[in-house]
Design an enzyme around this catalytic site. Structure first.
Site, PDB file in Angstrom:
ATOM      1  CG  ASP A  16       0.189  -1.808   4.633  1.00  0.00           C
ATOM      2  OD1 ASP A  16      -0.092  -1.713   3.364  1.00  0.00           O
ATOM      3  OD2 ASP A  16       0.151  -1.200   5.588  1.00  0.00           O
ATOM      4  CE  LYS A  19      -5.194  -6.047   1.476  1.00  0.00           C
ATOM      5  NZ  LYS A  19      -4.634  -5.445   2.724  1.00  0.00           N
ATOM      6  N   GLY A  43      -2.396   0.396  -1.181  1.00  0.00           N
ATOM      7  CA  GLY A  43      -1.503   0.454  -2.144  1.00  0.00           C
ATOM      8  C   GLY A  43      -0.953  -0.998  -2.164  1.00  0.00           C
ATOM      9  CG  HIS A  44      -3.141  -4.028  -3.155  1.00  0.00           C
ATOM     10  ND1 HIS A  44      -4.463  -4.108  -3.643  1.00  0.00           N
ATOM     11  CD2 HIS A  44      -3.392  -3.587  -1.666  1.00  0.00           C
ATOM     12  CE1 HIS A  44      -5.398  -4.243  -2.736  1.00  0.00           C
ATOM     13  NE2 HIS A  44      -4.544  -3.968  -1.642  1.00  0.00           N
ATOM     14  CB  THR A 129      -3.952   8.041   2.694  1.00  0.00           C
ATOM     15  OG1 THR A 129      -5.320   7.747   2.448  1.00  0.00           O
ATOM     16  CG2 THR A 129      -3.598   6.563   3.236  1.00  0.00           C
ATOM     17  CD  GLN A 223      -8.091   0.489   2.566  1.00  0.00           C
ATOM     18  OE1 GLN A 223      -9.172  -0.111   2.457  1.00  0.00           O
ATOM     19  NE2 GLN A 223      -7.530   1.139   1.926  1.00  0.00           N
ATOM     20  CB  SER A 413       4.403 -15.299   0.983  1.00  0.00           C
ATOM     21  OG  SER A 413       5.245 -14.325   0.458  1.00  0.00           O
ATOM     22  N   GLY A 415       9.273 -14.085   0.316  1.00  0.00           N
ATOM     23  CA  GLY A 415      10.003 -13.279  -0.291  1.00  0.00           C
ATOM     24  C   GLY A 415       9.234 -12.514  -1.206  1.00  0.00           C
TER      25      GLY A 415
HETATM   26  P1  IMP Z   1      -7.936   6.811   5.100  1.00  0.00           P
HETATM   27  O1  IMP Z   1      -8.158   5.216   4.779  1.00  0.00           O
HETATM   28  O2  IMP Z   1      -7.087   7.375   4.305  1.00  0.00           O
HETATM   29  O3  IMP Z   1      -9.185   7.361   5.553  1.00  0.00           O
HETATM   30  O4  IMP Z   1      -7.005   6.247   6.535  1.00  0.00           O
HETATM   31  C1  IMP Z   1      -7.661   5.959   7.661  1.00  0.00           C
HETATM   32  C2  IMP Z   1      -6.679   4.845   8.460  1.00  0.00           C
HETATM   33  O5  IMP Z   1      -6.391   3.706   7.390  1.00  0.00           O
HETATM   34  C3  IMP Z   1      -5.239   5.471   8.437  1.00  0.00           C
HETATM   35  O6  IMP Z   1      -4.576   4.874   9.738  1.00  0.00           O
HETATM   36  C4  IMP Z   1      -4.367   4.824   7.298  1.00  0.00           C
HETATM   37  O7  IMP Z   1      -3.046   5.089   7.465  1.00  0.00           O
HETATM   38  C5  IMP Z   1      -5.097   3.588   7.046  1.00  0.00           C
HETATM   39  N1  IMP Z   1      -5.072   3.008   5.828  1.00  0.00           N
HETATM   40  C6  IMP Z   1      -5.725   3.275   4.737  1.00  0.00           C
HETATM   41  N2  IMP Z   1      -5.402   2.601   3.601  1.00  0.00           N
HETATM   42  C7  IMP Z   1      -4.286   1.775   4.132  1.00  0.00           C
HETATM   43  C8  IMP Z   1      -3.727   0.764   3.322  1.00  0.00           C
HETATM   44  O8  IMP Z   1      -3.860   0.497   2.137  1.00  0.00           O
HETATM   45  N3  IMP Z   1      -2.908   0.081   4.023  1.00  0.00           N
HETATM   46  C9  IMP Z   1      -2.452   0.307   5.555  1.00  0.00           C
HETATM   47  N4  IMP Z   1      -3.207   1.335   6.027  1.00  0.00           N
HETATM   48  C10 IMP Z   1      -4.286   1.997   5.562  1.00  0.00           C
END
Ligand code: IMP
Length: 424
Positions: A16, A19, A43-44, A129, A223, A413, A415
Site C-alpha cells: 500500500d 505503487k 489492491g492497486h 485477505t 504487496q 507524490s 496527492g
Molecule cells: P494474504 O496475502 O491474503 O495471504 O495475506 C497475508 C498478509 O499480507 C496479510 O497481513 C495481508 O493483510 C497482507 N496483504 C496481502 N496483500 C496485501 C496488499 O496488497 N496490501 C497490503 N497488505 C497485503
C-alpha cells in the site's frame, strides 16, 4: 525515469505504498506492464480525473492502454479475473487478448483454497485477505497445484480437482458438502475456462521477444518487501516474493533482463493484518487522524490499516534486499497538521541498538523504535510541482529520510491524482 529498458517498481514497506499511482504514471513511458507475483489479494488504487479505479489482478498500465502481462508467478482466481475484465470493459477500458496476456504456467485459485484460508486463519491469525492466496501457493510447492494449462484441459482439471478434494475436503467440511463444492467448481469452470482461454500464452516467450525488440517493460510488484515470504516479517507475510528477486522466477525471464529497480516508500508506515510493527502509533487520536488523512483502508478488504511513523530501519533493509537504484516517496501531503513528525532511525532491544531489521520473531515483536523529531507543516502542499516551493519543514523531512535511508529521493507524490508529483 524515462531512461530504461526494463524497470521494476517495488514497495519497500508492508504494501500500500502507492505503487498503483506510480506504475500508472510511469507506464506512459512503457509498452508492457507485467505482474509477477501475488493475486487478487492486491489492491492497486489509481485516480484519474478524480475517478478512482481499484485493480486487483490486471496491471495498472491497462488504464493507459498499455499491453499487460500476468506472469507465471501470479496466482489467478478465474472468477476474480472474469469479474475484473468485465468490469474494465463495462467502464470503457478495453481489455482483450490483444492487450492482456496470461501465463499458461500460472496457478489457479479454486473455492477450496478460500475455505482453507479461513481454516488456517483460525489457528495462525495472520490477518490474510481470505482470497485463498496462501493455500494456492502451498499447493504449488506441494506439487498438487492446478496451473492455467491444466485448467484449460477439462479432463486433466477434473482429475486434479478430485485428487485435491480427497486430500482437502476433510479439512473444510464445515463449510459445504463435497457434492456442492464439486458442483460449484464445475459450474465456475464452465463459465470461465472458455473466457480465459484466448488470453493464455507463453508469456516468457512473449516477454523475451518484446524486450529484445527494444520495447520498454515495467514490472509491477504487488504487496511490499516486508510481506515477502522469504525476507519479510515472517510468518506475518504473504506467500510470494514481491521483492525484485521474484521477477526471474515469476516471469521466466533470465536475470540479465532486469535493469533498473525503483523503490516506493510511503512518507509514513502502514500495514494491514497482524504482525510486528515497531513504529505503530499508539495514541489512538493520532492513529485515526493519519488514517483519515491518508484514506488508509484496505483496497481489497476495506479493513482499517494500522498507521505508524516512517521507519528507516525497514526502508534501509528493503533498499538493500531489492538493490534499489531510485527512491520514490509517496503521500507526503497526508502528514499535514501533525506536530512534531517522527522518523525511526534504529531499534533498541534491551540496551542494544539495532540498525537492521531483525530476523528473530521475538525481536521483531519486542524492539523499541528510536526516533528523531522534526517540525511538521500546516500548509496544503498538494498542487506544488517544484521541490523548492515546498515549505522548509517538508524539505527537511524529505532530507532526513534521504539521510537515514542513504539514498536520494527522485520523485515525490503529494496527492492522489497522477499529476500531483514533484521530480527532483
Ligand atoms: P494474504 O496475502 O491474503 O495471504 O495475506 C497475508 C498478509 O499480507 C496479510 O497481513 C495481508 O493483510 C497482507 N496483504 C496481502 N496483500 C496485501 C496488499 O496488497 N496490501 C497490503 N497488505 C497485503
Amino acid at each position: 525515469m524515462k531512461n530504461f529498458k526494463t524497470l521494476v517498481v517495488v514497495g519497500l514497506q508492508w504494501g500500500d505504498e502507492g505503487k498503483g499511482k506510480v506504475v500508472h504514471y510511469l507506464s506512459r513511458n512503457a509498452d508492457y506492464i507485467v505482474r509477477y507475483q501475488g493475486g487478487n489479494n492486491a489492491g492497486h488504487t489509481v485516480v484519474v480525473n478524480e475517478k478512482e479505479y481499484i485493480l486487483h489482478l490486471v496491471p495498472a498500465g491497462i488504464l493507459e492502454n498499455k499491453k499487460c502481462v500476468i506472469g507465471n508467478g501470479v496466482v489467478i482466481d478465474p472468477e476474480a479475473l472474469y469479474n475484473e475484465i468485465n468490469w474494465l470493459n463495462s467502464i470503457g477500458i478495453k481489455v482483450s487478448p490483444k492487450n492482456l496476456f496470461i501465463s499458461n504456467h500460472a496457478h489457479v485459485i479454486l473455492p477450496y483454497h478460500r475455505f482453507l484460508d479461513a481454516v488456517r486463519e483460525k489457528t495462525q491469525n495472520i490477518g490474510t485477505t481470505q482470497k485463498g492466496i496462501g493455500p494456492c501457493y502451498a499447493d504449488k510447492y506441494a506439487r498438487s497445484g492446478i496451473r492455467i494449462c491444466d485448467y484449460l484441459e477439462k479432463d486433466t482439471f477434473l482429475d486434479l480437482v478430485n485428487k485435491n478434494l480427497d486430500e482437502k475436503y476433510p479439512l473444510i467440511k464445515e463449510f459445504i458438502s463435497r457434492d456442492e463444492l464439486l458442483k460449484k467448481i464445475i459450474n465456475q469452470h464452465r463459465l470461465y475456462s472458455n473466457f480465459i482461454k484466448p488470453f493464455v500464452v507463453d508469456t516468457t516467450d512473449l516477454l523475451i521477444k518484446v524486450i529484445t525488440s527494444g520495447k520498454k517493460v515495467i514490472f509491477e510488484s504487488a504487496q511490499g518487501t516486508m510481506l515477502d515470504v522469504d525476507f519479510g516479517s515472517y510468518p506475518y507475510v504473504t506467500s510470494s516474493n514481491p521483492i525484485a528477486g521474484g521477477i526471474p522466477i515469476g516471469t521466466g525471464l533470465a536475470l540479465k533482463y532486469v535493469n533498473k529497480i525503483v523503490g516506493i516508500a510511503k512518507s509514513y508506515t502502514t500495514r494491514v493484518g497482524e504482525g510486528p510493527f515497531p513504529t505503530e502509533i499508539k495514541q489512538q487520536k493520532l492513529q485515526e487522524f493519519l488514517r483519515t488523512q491518508g484514506k488508509e483502508y484496505g483496497a481489497t478488504t476495506g479493513r482499517p490499516r494500522r498507521c505508524g511513523w516512517f521507519d528507516s530501519v525497514v526502508v534501509r533493509y528493503a533498499i538493500k534486499i531489492n538493490g534499489i537504484d531510485e527512491l520514490i516517496l509517496t503521500k507526503l501531503d497526508c502528514l499535514k497538521g501533525i506536530e512534531p513528525l517522527k522518523i525511526c532511525i534504529a531499534y533498541k532491544y534491551k540496551s542494544k541498538l539495532l540498525y537492521d531489521f531483525p530476523v528473530s520473531r521475538k525481536l521483531q515483536h519486542s524492539v523499541k523504535p528510536v526516533y528523531i523529531k522534526t517540525g511538521g507543516f500546516k500548509e496544503n502542499i498538494r498542487g506544488i510541482t517544484k521541490y523548492d516551493q515546498l515549505p522548509n519543514n517538508v524539505k527537511k523531512y524529505v532530507q532526513l529520510i534521504e539521510k537515514y535511508c542513504g539514498i536520494k529521493i527522485n520523485m515525490i507524490s503529494l496527492g492522489r491524482d497522477r499529476n500531483e508529483i514533484i521530480f527532483r
